[in-house]
Design a protein around this motif. Structure first.
Motif, PDB file in Angstrom:
ATOM      1  N   PRO A  76       0.901  -1.282  -0.119  1.00  0.00           N
ATOM      2  CA  PRO A  76      -0.074  -0.176  -0.090  1.00  0.00           C
ATOM      3  C   PRO A  76       0.795   1.489   0.083  1.00  0.00           C
ATOM      4  CG  PRO A  76      -0.950  -1.550   1.544  1.00  0.00           C
ATOM      5  CD  PRO A  76       0.433  -2.127   1.062  1.00  0.00           C
ATOM      6  N   TRP A  77       0.269   2.335  -0.826  1.00  0.00           N
ATOM      7  CA  TRP A  77       1.137   3.497  -0.989  1.00  0.00           C
ATOM      8  C   TRP A  77       1.168   4.330   0.165  1.00  0.00           C
ATOM      9  CZ3 TRP A  77      -1.948   4.405  -6.242  1.00  0.00           C
ATOM     10  CH2 TRP A  77      -1.781   3.463  -6.999  1.00  0.00           C
ATOM     11  N   TRP A  78       0.282   4.278   1.035  1.00  0.00           N
ATOM     12  CA  TRP A  78       0.193   5.375   2.016  1.00  0.00           C
ATOM     13  C   TRP A  78       1.081   5.194   2.992  1.00  0.00           C
ATOM     14  CZ3 TRP A  78      -2.724   5.862   6.881  1.00  0.00           C
ATOM     15  CH2 TRP A  78      -2.863   4.601   7.606  1.00  0.00           C
ATOM     16  N   ASP A  79       1.728   3.923   3.122  1.00  0.00           N
ATOM     17  CA  ASP A  79       2.837   3.848   4.226  1.00  0.00           C
ATOM     18  C   ASP A  79       3.951   2.860   3.788  1.00  0.00           C
ATOM     19  OD1 ASP A  79       1.721   1.160   3.733  1.00  0.00           O
ATOM     20  OD2 ASP A  79       1.152   0.584   5.660  1.00  0.00           O
ATOM     21  N   TYR A  80       4.099   3.267   2.353  1.00  0.00           N
ATOM     22  CA  TYR A  80       5.168   2.551   1.471  1.00  0.00           C
ATOM     23  C   TYR A  80       6.511   3.134   2.116  1.00  0.00           C
ATOM     24  CZ  TYR A  80       7.518   0.596  -2.769  1.00  0.00           C
ATOM     25  OH  TYR A  80       8.144  -0.166  -3.599  1.00  0.00           O
ATOM     26  N   HIS A  81       6.595   4.357   2.408  1.00  0.00           N
ATOM     27  CA  HIS A  81       7.926   5.003   3.063  1.00  0.00           C
ATOM     28  C   HIS A  81       8.501   4.106   4.248  1.00  0.00           C
ATOM     29  CE1 HIS A  81       5.101   6.983   5.472  1.00  0.00           C
ATOM     30  NE2 HIS A  81       6.007   7.239   6.376  1.00  0.00           N
ATOM     31  N   GLU A  82       7.349   3.773   4.920  1.00  0.00           N
ATOM     32  CA  GLU A  82       7.728   3.107   6.188  1.00  0.00           C
ATOM     33  C   GLU A  82       8.579   1.762   5.957  1.00  0.00           C
ATOM     34  OE1 GLU A  82       4.273   2.400   8.430  1.00  0.00           O
ATOM     35  OE2 GLU A  82       3.537   4.584   8.323  1.00  0.00           O
ATOM     36  N   ARG A  83       8.644   1.125   4.979  1.00  0.00           N
ATOM     37  CA  ARG A  83       9.035  -0.088   4.593  1.00  0.00           C
ATOM     38  C   ARG A  83      10.650   0.259   4.277  1.00  0.00           C
ATOM     39  NH1 ARG A  83       4.349  -0.261   2.250  1.00  0.00           N
ATOM     40  NH2 ARG A  83       3.006  -2.129   2.600  1.00  0.00           N
ATOM     41  N   LEU A  84      11.015   1.340   4.368  1.00  0.00           N
ATOM     42  CA  LEU A  84      12.583   1.698   4.009  1.00  0.00           C
ATOM     43  C   LEU A  84      13.203   2.011   5.191  1.00  0.00           C
ATOM     44  CD1 LEU A  84      10.890   2.415   1.214  1.00  0.00           C
ATOM     45  CD2 LEU A  84      12.831   3.898   0.716  1.00  0.00           C
ATOM     46  N   ALA A  85      12.344   2.488   6.295  1.00  0.00           N
ATOM     47  CA  ALA A  85      13.221   2.581   7.862  1.00  0.00           C
ATOM     48  C   ALA A  85      13.970   1.667   8.356  1.00  0.00           C
ATOM     49  CB  ALA A  85      11.958   3.525   8.619  1.00  0.00           C
ATOM     50  N   GLU A  86      13.581   0.557   8.421  1.00  0.00           N
ATOM     51  CA  GLU A  86      14.186  -0.463   9.130  1.00  0.00           C
ATOM     52  C   GLU A  86      15.683  -0.691   8.197  1.00  0.00           C
ATOM     53  OE1 GLU A  86      15.303  -3.072  11.993  1.00  0.00           O
ATOM     54  OE2 GLU A  86      13.228  -1.810  12.052  1.00  0.00           O
ATOM     55  N   PRO A  87      15.699  -1.078   7.010  1.00  0.00           N
ATOM     56  CA  PRO A  87      16.892  -1.350   6.395  1.00  0.00           C
ATOM     57  C   PRO A  87      17.925   0.018   6.406  1.00  0.00           C
ATOM     58  CG  PRO A  87      15.400  -1.166   4.811  1.00  0.00           C
ATOM     59  CD  PRO A  87      14.302  -1.449   6.268  1.00  0.00           C
ATOM     60  N   LEU A  88      17.336   1.216   6.132  1.00  0.00           N
ATOM     61  CA  LEU A  88      18.068   2.290   6.358  1.00  0.00           C
ATOM     62  C   LEU A  88      18.709   2.637   7.852  1.00  0.00           C
ATOM     63  CD1 LEU A  88      16.457   5.065   4.422  1.00  0.00           C
ATOM     64  CD2 LEU A  88      18.939   4.404   4.296  1.00  0.00           C
ATOM     65  N   SER A  89      18.042   2.278   8.761  1.00  0.00           N
ATOM     66  CA  SER A  89      18.627   2.329  10.194  1.00  0.00           C
ATOM     67  C   SER A  89      19.774   1.400  10.339  1.00  0.00           C
ATOM     68  CB  SER A  89      17.412   1.999  11.193  1.00  0.00           C
ATOM     69  OG  SER A  89      17.120   0.715  11.215  1.00  0.00           O
ATOM     70  N   HIS A  90      19.679   0.239   9.741  1.00  0.00           N
ATOM     71  CA  HIS A  90      20.960  -0.675   9.925  1.00  0.00           C
ATOM     72  C   HIS A  90      22.272   0.150   9.155  1.00  0.00           C
ATOM     73  CE1 HIS A  90      17.714  -4.091  10.020  1.00  0.00           C
ATOM     74  NE2 HIS A  90      17.787  -3.334  11.079  1.00  0.00           N
ATOM     75  N   ILE A  91      21.975   0.768   7.876  1.00  0.00           N
ATOM     76  CA  ILE A  91      23.174   1.228   7.335  1.00  0.00           C
ATOM     77  C   ILE A  91      23.574   2.540   8.068  1.00  0.00           C
ATOM     78  CG2 ILE A  91      23.370   2.627   5.081  1.00  0.00           C
ATOM     79  CD1 ILE A  91      21.379   0.892   3.785  1.00  0.00           C
ATOM     80  N   VAL A  92      22.839   3.580   8.767  1.00  0.00           N
ATOM     81  CA  VAL A  92      23.401   4.695   9.183  1.00  0.00           C
ATOM     82  C   VAL A  92      23.521   4.608  10.686  1.00  0.00           C
ATOM     83  CG1 VAL A  92      22.321   5.931   7.466  1.00  0.00           C
ATOM     84  CG2 VAL A  92      21.080   5.548   9.450  1.00  0.00           C
ATOM     85  N   GLY A  93      23.149   3.426  11.201  1.00  0.00           N
ATOM     86  CA  GLY A  93      23.358   3.224  12.845  1.00  0.00           C
ATOM     87  C   GLY A  93      22.475   4.128  13.668  1.00  0.00           C
ATOM     88  N   ALA A  94      21.108   3.752  13.365  1.00  0.00           N
ATOM     89  CA  ALA A  94      20.057   4.643  14.114  1.00  0.00           C
ATOM     90  C   ALA A  94      19.017   3.499  14.699  1.00  0.00           C
ATOM     91  CB  ALA A  94      19.577   5.639  12.991  1.00  0.00           C
ATOM     92  N   LYS A  95      18.011   4.079  15.067  1.00  0.00           N
ATOM     93  CA  LYS A  95      16.928   3.388  15.499  1.00  0.00           C
ATOM     94  C   LYS A  95      16.010   3.826  14.449  1.00  0.00           C
ATOM     95  CE  LYS A  95      17.633   3.624  20.638  1.00  0.00           C
ATOM     96  NZ  LYS A  95      16.850   3.934  21.818  1.00  0.00           N
ATOM     97  N   LYS A  96      15.117   2.722  14.428  1.00  0.00           N
ATOM     98  CA  LYS A  96      13.984   3.084  12.991  1.00  0.00           C
ATOM     99  C   LYS A  96      13.215   4.221  13.259  1.00  0.00           C
ATOM    100  CE  LYS A  96      10.111   0.529  11.090  1.00  0.00           C
ATOM    101  NZ  LYS A  96       8.939  -0.592  11.460  1.00  0.00           N
TER     102      LYS A  96
END
Length: 421
Positions: A76-96
């Motif tokens: 679903p498009w309305w929360d599509y961006h949320e799918r990117l947060a978890e893998p990105l958090s691993h790359i930049v050393g952050a919390k989701k």
């Protein structure tokens, strides 16, 4: 490891490379009907072959569902961006919850400065590196003018020492201490675009915060390239583009980081829009903004899912491999490239010098002596895609996902031929 500048040795390294299978998962341009040696992942990463599937999925849902795709698409498009947060958090050393994808890089830096550059008559100065990437320079100049200050007074640039090609951490720390309680913000490119230097972000962040300043980082050349621990380093904010080492496509969406200590501060100023409000009440169209208390609250508008799809495809690959393995190969392939360069330099009697310091990521910048643009043109005509920077520098970035050790050897032979020619 004892390197050798031979084809057989390069091939032996490729046989041991645990990431070698990923090379076949990217599209390569060709010159003279041969795949190029691609050194410009620090400007635009190659396209992953799986990207098309992610984009086609949205196109199909758009065609079949139209507006209903917002809630009933396969993703679903309305929360599509949320799918990117978890893998990105691993790359930049952050919390989701500290990470969000939105807009483009300079737009995001401007929006973050609304929150983190709050100058007063006393504390108004911004510290940056000399000759920062031009977009950052323009952004900083326009921000200080917006607040009624002159760039000549408000912007403090830390220079390299005479005759040196890199910045010294002690010079940055000394300048922070010198400015002291007049310093409102430190904002530096975490990896310098020109010489490839990696700044000591942890130490500089600690020093900036010790004098009461906010500290942010432009991670355009750092995200997906080097180890980052933004949360642990207590960085206030950061932003990065996704189309370099993260292979999301030209001009694609940017990521942001906001440290969790700021997320529930409802007094923090920011520009706001409806996609930053609480998800469960967003479509009630309430007159007052309600923060999500995550980095999502810096969003203004609904996400451009056709842009996010290639980013998500690439992040899937990062999640499969992990930054630890990517950095391990990065260090080895850059070291081998440096060895090849120094061997060629011996054979051609000092035709160039490497100006990238030991604190580096996936880039070596090479200053050409007397060769100039003609050598760059020769490389390009012979299948080496690299980057030219005035006055006489070529930038070489062997991205570990798709560059091989044989590429490094091939490049060395083409470079030697070009110099001799």
């Amino acid at each position: 490891m004892q390197f050798e500048n031979t084809l057989s040795f390069a091939k032996s390294l490729d046989l041991k490379d645990e990431l070698s299978d990923y090379r076949s998962q990217f599209h390569f341009p060709k010159v003279n009907n041969k795949p190029v040696v691609y050194f410009t992942g620090n400007s635009l990463g190659l396209q992953p072959k799986r990207t098309k599937k992610f984009v086609d999925e949205i196109m199909a849902d758009w065609g079949d569902l139209a507006v209903e795709g917002h809630f009933h698409a396969s993703k679903p498009w309305w929360d599509y961006h949320e799918r990117l947060a978890e893998p990105l958090s691993h790359i930049v050393g952050a919390k989701k919850e500290e990470v969000c994808v939105m807009n483009t890089l300079t737009v995001n830096l401007h929006l973050l400065m609304v929150s983190f550059y709050r100058p007063t008559s006393k504390r108004f100065k911004i510290l940056c590196e000399e000759k920062a990437f031009p977009s950052d320079q323009y952004m900083l100049q326009s921000q200080v003018r917006h607040h009624g200050f002159e760039p000549s007074e408000a912007l403090v640039e830390v220079a390299k020492r005479d005759g040196e090609h890199y910045w010294r951490t002690e010079d940055i720390l000394a300048k922070i201490e010198e400015i002291g309680d007049k310093l409102a913000l430190v904002l530096i490119g975490g990896v310098n675009y020109y010489n490839g230097q990696v700044f000591d972000m942890q130490t500089i962040t600690r020093a900036g915060k010790a004098v009461g300043a906010n500290v942010g980082w432009d991670l355009a050349h750092a995200a997906g390239n080097i180890e980052l621990e933004l949360h642990e380093w207590e960085v206030d904010f950061a932003a990065w583009c996704s189309y370099k080492y993260m292979n999301s496509g030209p001009g694609n969406a940017s990521g942001i980081f906001v440290h969790e200590r700021h997320l529930k501060n409802d007094k923090l100023q920011r520009f706001e829009g409806w996609w930053g409000t609480k998800k469960d009440t967003r479509f009630l169209m309430k007159p007052e903004f309600e923060s999500t208390h995550t980095a999502d609250s810096w969003q203004l508008s609904n996400p451009p899912v056709l842009s996010l799809a290639p980013y998500l495809a690439s992040l899937e690959m990062f999640d499969e491999v992990g930054m630890e393995k990517l950095i391990k190969k990065q260090k080895l392939i850059v070291a081998y490239l440096e060895f090849v360069l120094r061997e060629i330099d011996k054979e051609t009697e000092g035709s160039f010098e490497i100006i990238t310091p030991a604190d580096r990521g996936c880039q070596l910048s090479v200053f050409l002596h007397g060769q100039g643009r003609k050598l760059f043109d020769y490389l390009m005509e012979n299948g080496v895609i690299t980057d030219w920077r005035e006055p006489n520098v070529i930038r070489l970035a062997p991205a570990p996902f798709y560059c091989s050790f044989e590429d490094m050897y091939r490049f060395g032979q083409i470079l030697k031929s070009g110099i001799e020619r």
